[in-house]
Design a protein around this motif. Sequence first.
Motif, PDB file in Angstrom:
ATOM      1  N   LEU A 272       0.900  -1.153  -0.020  1.00 53.53           N
ATOM      2  CA  LEU A 272       0.130   0.030  -0.220  1.00 53.53           C
ATOM      3  C   LEU A 272       0.734   1.349  -0.109  1.00 53.53           C
ATOM      4  O   LEU A 272       0.354   2.399  -0.673  1.00 53.53           O
ATOM      5  N   GLN A 273       1.947   1.266   0.559  1.00 53.11           N
ATOM      6  CA  GLN A 273       2.779   2.369   0.852  1.00 53.11           C
ATOM      7  C   GLN A 273       4.256   1.907   0.569  1.00 53.11           C
ATOM      8  O   GLN A 273       5.111   1.707   1.721  1.00 53.11           O
ATOM      9  N   PRO A 274       4.887   1.672  -0.697  1.00 48.42           N
ATOM     10  CA  PRO A 274       5.986   1.099  -0.838  1.00 48.42           C
ATOM     11  C   PRO A 274       7.194   1.915  -0.373  1.00 48.42           C
ATOM     12  O   PRO A 274       8.411   1.272   0.025  1.00 48.42           O
ATOM     13  N   SER A 275       7.226   3.146   0.036  1.00 48.71           N
ATOM     14  CA  SER A 275       8.237   4.064   0.474  1.00 48.71           C
ATOM     15  C   SER A 275       8.275   4.201   2.017  1.00 48.71           C
ATOM     16  O   SER A 275       9.150   5.076   2.447  1.00 48.71           O
ATOM     17  N   ASN A 276       7.354   3.463   2.765  1.00 48.62           N
ATOM     18  CA  ASN A 276       7.406   3.586   4.135  1.00 48.62           C
ATOM     19  C   ASN A 276       8.603   2.838   4.629  1.00 48.62           C
ATOM     20  O   ASN A 276       8.391   1.519   4.910  1.00 48.62           O
ATOM     21  N   THR A 277       9.506   3.713   5.282  1.00 52.37           N
ATOM     22  CA  THR A 277      10.574   2.871   6.096  1.00 52.37           C
ATOM     23  C   THR A 277      10.412   2.393   7.182  1.00 52.37           C
ATOM     24  O   THR A 277      11.211   1.367   7.779  1.00 52.37           O
ATOM     25  N   ASN A 278       9.440   2.904   7.927  1.00 54.61           N
ATOM     26  CA  ASN A 278       8.940   2.245   9.147  1.00 54.61           C
ATOM     27  C   ASN A 278       8.721   0.854   8.804  1.00 54.61           C
ATOM     28  O   ASN A 278       8.892   0.010   9.877  1.00 54.61           O
ATOM     29  N   VAL A 279       8.027   0.433   8.023  1.00 57.69           N
ATOM     30  CA  VAL A 279       7.575  -0.856   7.595  1.00 57.69           C
ATOM     31  C   VAL A 279       8.580  -1.621   7.429  1.00 57.69           C
ATOM     32  O   VAL A 279       8.755  -2.934   7.939  1.00 57.69           O
TER      33      VAL A 279
END
Length: 303
Positions: free
Chosen positions: A213-220
Amino acid sequence: MKHTLILTIAALLAIGAVGCHSNKAEEELTDAEKLELLDLKIERSPKDADLLANRARVLLNLNRPKEALFDIGKAVNIDPDKVDYRLLEADIYFANGDVKNSYRALGEAEQLAPKSKEVQLKMGEITYYNRDYDRALQHLTKVTEQEPDNRTALFMKGFIYKEKGDTAEAVTLLRRVCDIDPNYEPAFEELGVLYASRQNPMALEYLSTAMRLQPSNTNVLYALAMYYQDLQQYDEAEKCYHQMLDINPASADSWHNLGYLEMTVYGDFERAIEYFDKAIEANPQHEASRINRHLADSLMKSK
């Protein structure tokens, strides 16, 4: 005569400017254009509360909250019984970092509309961000009593229960949010983090969905990396850290954790020092990198 002529031309230009913007659909205007138009309208109708409130909203969008506060204050003085003004006033106070007055404005909105879900939701949000969790739950529960599937209220309640240590209730609420809205990334992220903390394989399902859903989410990515690292799946963890660095080359935590793996798992102290140096370069205050760099250097010299 000269002065009169100049004033007349100025007035015509102003009217022309209004007319020009009027030909353009309101939603197509930039915030800067909206502000210009509202300035002209307010100059002609300085006591129009709606115009003042609209300009306050535009100023808030333009990150000029102090000016916005001045306009919304005038709008509230003109029409103190309009709930929308109080809600906007609360948003502007919050943007100014004034949580106390933001909550006060919402309290006045609640008096005007005691059953308003929007008011209760905003009161829940304010107290939630202020970490006043018990009060936040009271407001959010008033929302879910009226609207059981309110995604925002359920998500915040789930987050609060997680913070309070009731992970079972947090999981129940967050899974419900995912069922209500399968595209709401924050809920999948929080569930993934919760499951990862227990080393539960369900973490992969939720974190992978969050990444989709959010490929640039570094937290994930970081949560995934730590999940793999805890399970001693170091190759997978490294892939995640490198993905984080592709997105943000200045991620001190990623450089540090790569160095930590080189030092403790692979015994490559020279490469560990290289990674710790990159972490320190990214964040000179990264204390763990400084400590571990010194340790790696000592271990390398003692070989």
